[in-house]
Scaffold this active site. Structure first.
Site, mmCIF file in Angstrom:
data_model
loop_
_atom_site.group_PDB
_atom_site.id
_atom_site.type_symbol
_atom_site.label_atom_id
_atom_site.label_comp_id
_atom_site.label_asym_id
_atom_site.label_seq_id
_atom_site.Cartn_x
_atom_site.Cartn_y
_atom_site.Cartn_z
ATOM 1 C CB CYS A 176 -4.076 32.850 2.890
ATOM 2 S SG CYS A 176 -3.969 31.463 3.678
ATOM 3 C CB SER A 190 0.842 28.531 -3.673
ATOM 4 O OG SER A 190 0.349 29.234 -2.937
ATOM 5 C CG ASP A 197 -3.886 23.444 -0.495
ATOM 6 O OD1 ASP A 197 -3.832 23.981 -1.650
ATOM 7 O OD2 ASP A 197 -4.166 22.582 -0.367
ATOM 8 C CD GLU A 234 -1.387 24.571 -3.739
ATOM 9 O OE1 GLU A 234 -0.828 25.160 -3.164
ATOM 10 O OE2 GLU A 234 -1.780 25.136 -4.303
ATOM 11 C CB CYS A 286 -9.259 26.253 2.418
ATOM 12 S SG CYS A 286 -9.250 27.894 2.864
ATOM 13 C CG ASP A 287 -5.980 26.741 -1.295
ATOM 14 O OD1 ASP A 287 -5.040 26.702 -1.574
ATOM 15 O OD2 ASP A 287 -6.636 27.515 -0.728
ATOM 16 C CE LYS A 288 -5.266 21.770 -4.473
ATOM 17 N NZ LYS A 288 -5.355 22.907 -3.537
#
Ligand SMILES: CC(C)(O)[C@@H](O)C(=O)O
Ligand SMILES: [Mg+2]
Length: 557
Positions: free
Chosen positions: A196, A473, A80, A447, A121-123
């Site tokens: 992160c 985000s 992202d 985002e 990570c995110d998704k």
């Protein structure tokens, strides 16, 4: 117990299948053992995924130690941070569905008996959960782990992370930081592999895998570079074999009780607002759908116990050092806020709370006696702009901005809004409205970290509010309300706001209000035209046709 994989291994008719498995190097001795898919999103572009080969090797070692046969399968992922603020971010949320589809195809196609998912990570985390819920076999998640935080010159003072760079770009533009200072942070704020290092979306989702009961304790907080994570991965490989032997499938674990417990933890540790989208989608896939009202009720009853970046100065590693998610779950259990009927991969929740959950330290993980606030960190809003809901990370909003009224500054894309902010056209008191960035209208519900960071970087987060049908985000802070539903492209009221209208963003009261008469709104609705589709081919075109609204989790119907 009859293994699912028997259907590709047993009998004369399966000689071709066995021959192909032997071409994989599978021996006769292995043929009779459980076949476990190790579903891995390793790639070279996402810093949180560059170490997943090491994680996979450890998982496979654990599976072998416990008598299984692992087969590693790859899938995609989108970073992202690298996709932020350009065409690439249209593909981020879309990739959640692509990953879910790829898991379903790969695992069903080969009749595996068990599954270990390796996201980070995110998704990728929610994508794998959604896919695993469709397949519904014994499943354990183990992620790549969080990045270490960066440090200031000389090693003292507040830690740094990716947000330091996003905010920093705004500060340099506003003359509040030199390019030399920004260059130092560029070299040091992301010092290792891993997700992160704040309570951003990736870490929120990996922590929620523990709360859902599908990951071992420590999954969300053991740093990516610690050898403890390798040991965690080996135990994940052993754990899935235990679940196969007992035939405990993911939907035996991820049910209404687990989802409720995850929402409680989310409110307590201040997860990313993206967790609202993903947990809503996960609940739907698990057959126990939730609505925005469920989030509202959880927010009202759950204390905010942990304040990490971006809501406060602490990096995620501070939570690791005081016991991680188990410490939060233990405190919520004591407060009677967890559904103790839940089952985890470690066993029934009561035993988990007794055996795996340390006392809260009282500082990094506060107790019910001294929470940061009696209400949860996330807040649902409604009002005549968002009749179906909207969401904000209240814990990251300055108290002076919990109710703000100002003139609407209306933009039909993220790019237009960024140009106005960067051009100094947004001033104290404004309410920035970014629309046609929803699931359908974006498409892909981008985002908005760049505009929110530009506002923060210019020191405007205590005087400018932002609302959007896009999303934010996990690193977003300030009075930024997202997921406004219905979205503009679906004719939601956000499409009817005009430049200069008076808008109230009432985070305390939970309402987004457009101060325009009903007659005027009716006139504007009469005149409104739906936008033409932005793509007539490819994944974005398909997604725009099929995706639901944000308040339903932006699921594919
Ligand atoms: C780039 C980030 C920090 O991953 C953000 O996209 C988030 O959602 O947390
Ligand atoms: Mg993100």
């Amino acid at each position: 117990m009859e293994l699912r994989s028997e259907q590709i291994k047993q009998g004369v008719a399966r000689a071709p299948h066995r021959s192909l498995l032997k071409a994989d190097g599978i021996t006769d001795e292995e043929m009779g053992r459980p076949f476990i898919a190790v579903f891995n999103a390793r790639n070279d572009i996402i810093p949180g995924h560059t170490n997943l080969d090491k994680i996979a090797e450890a998982v496979k070692a654990g599976i072998y130690m416990a008598g299984g046969v692992p087969f590693e399968i790859s899938t995609i992922g989108v970073c992202d941070g690298i996709a932020m603020n350009h065409e690439g971010m249209h593909y981020s949320l879309v990739s959640r569905e692509t990953i879910a589809d790829s898991l379903e195809c790969a695992v069903q196609g080969h009749a595996f008996d068990g599954l270990v998912c390796i996201p980070n990570c995110d998704k990728i985390v929610p994508g794998m959960i959604l896919g695993a819920l469709r397949v519904n076999i014994p499943t354990v998640f183990v992620s790549g782990g969080p990045m270490l935080p960066g440090v200031q010159p000389g090693g003292c003072g507040p830690t740094t992370d990716l947000n330091t760079l996003f905010d920093g770009a705004g500060k340099v533009a506003a003359g509040l930081m030199t390019e030399e200072e920004l260059a130092y942070f560029e070299d040091t704020a992301c010092p290792t592999c891993g997700s992160c290092s704040g309570m951003f979306t990736a870490n929120s989702m990996n922590c929620l895998c523990e709360a859902l009961g599908i990951a071992l304790p420590g999954n969300g907080t053991i740093p990516a570079v610690y050898s403890e994570r390798i040991r965690l991965a080996k135990h994940a490989g052993m754990k899935v074999m235990e679940l196969v032997q007992k035939d405990v499938r993911i939907r035996d674990i991820v049910n209404g009780a687990a989802v409720s417990n995850a929402i409680e933890c989310d409110m307590a540790f201040g997860g990313s607002t993206n967790t609202v989208l993903h947990l809503t989608a996960i609940a739907h896939a698990a057959g126990c759908p939730i609505a925005m009202d469920d989030w509202d009720a959880a927010s009202a009853r759950t204390p905010h116990l942990v304040k990490l970046q971006p809501a406060g100065p602490r990096p995620l590693i501070d939570l690791y050092h005081v016991g991680g998610v188990p410490a939060v779950m233990g405190e919520l259990g004591k407060l009677g806020l967890l559904d103790e009927g839940a089952l985890t991969c470690m066993g029934p929740l009561p035993a988990y709370l007794a055996d795996c959950c340390p006392e809260a330290d009282g500082e990094v993980c506060r107790t019910g006696e001294n929470p940061y606030s009696a209400a949860g960190a996330l807040r649902v809003l409604h009002g005549n702009i968002a009749p179906d809901g909207a969401i904000v990370k209240k814990a990251a909003v300055d108290s002076s901005m919990l109710c703000h009224t100002g003139p609407a500054r209306v933009f039909d894309s993220e790019e237009e809004a960024c140009a106005a902010i960067d051009g100094g056209c947004i001033v104290a008191g404004d309410v920035v409205v970014i629309r046609y960035e929803g699931p359908k209208g974006g498409p892909g519900m981008r985002e908005m970290l760049t505009p929110t960071s530009a506002i923060c970087g210019r020191g405007l987060s205590t005087s400018v509010a932002l609302i959007t049908d896009g999303r934010f985000s996990g690193a977003t802070k300030g009075p930024a309300v997202g997921h406004v539903s219905p979205e503009a492209a679906a004719g939601g009221p956000i499409a009817l706001i005009c430049e200069g209208d008076t808008v109230t963003v009432d985070i305390e009261g939970g309402a987004l209000t457009l101060h325009v008469s009903d007659e005027e709104l009716a006139r504007r609705r009469e005149a409104w035209e739906p936008p033409a589709p932005k793509h007539d081919y490819g994944v974005l075109s398909k997604y725009a046709k099929l995706v639901s609204s944000a308040d339903k989790g932006a699921i594919i119907l």
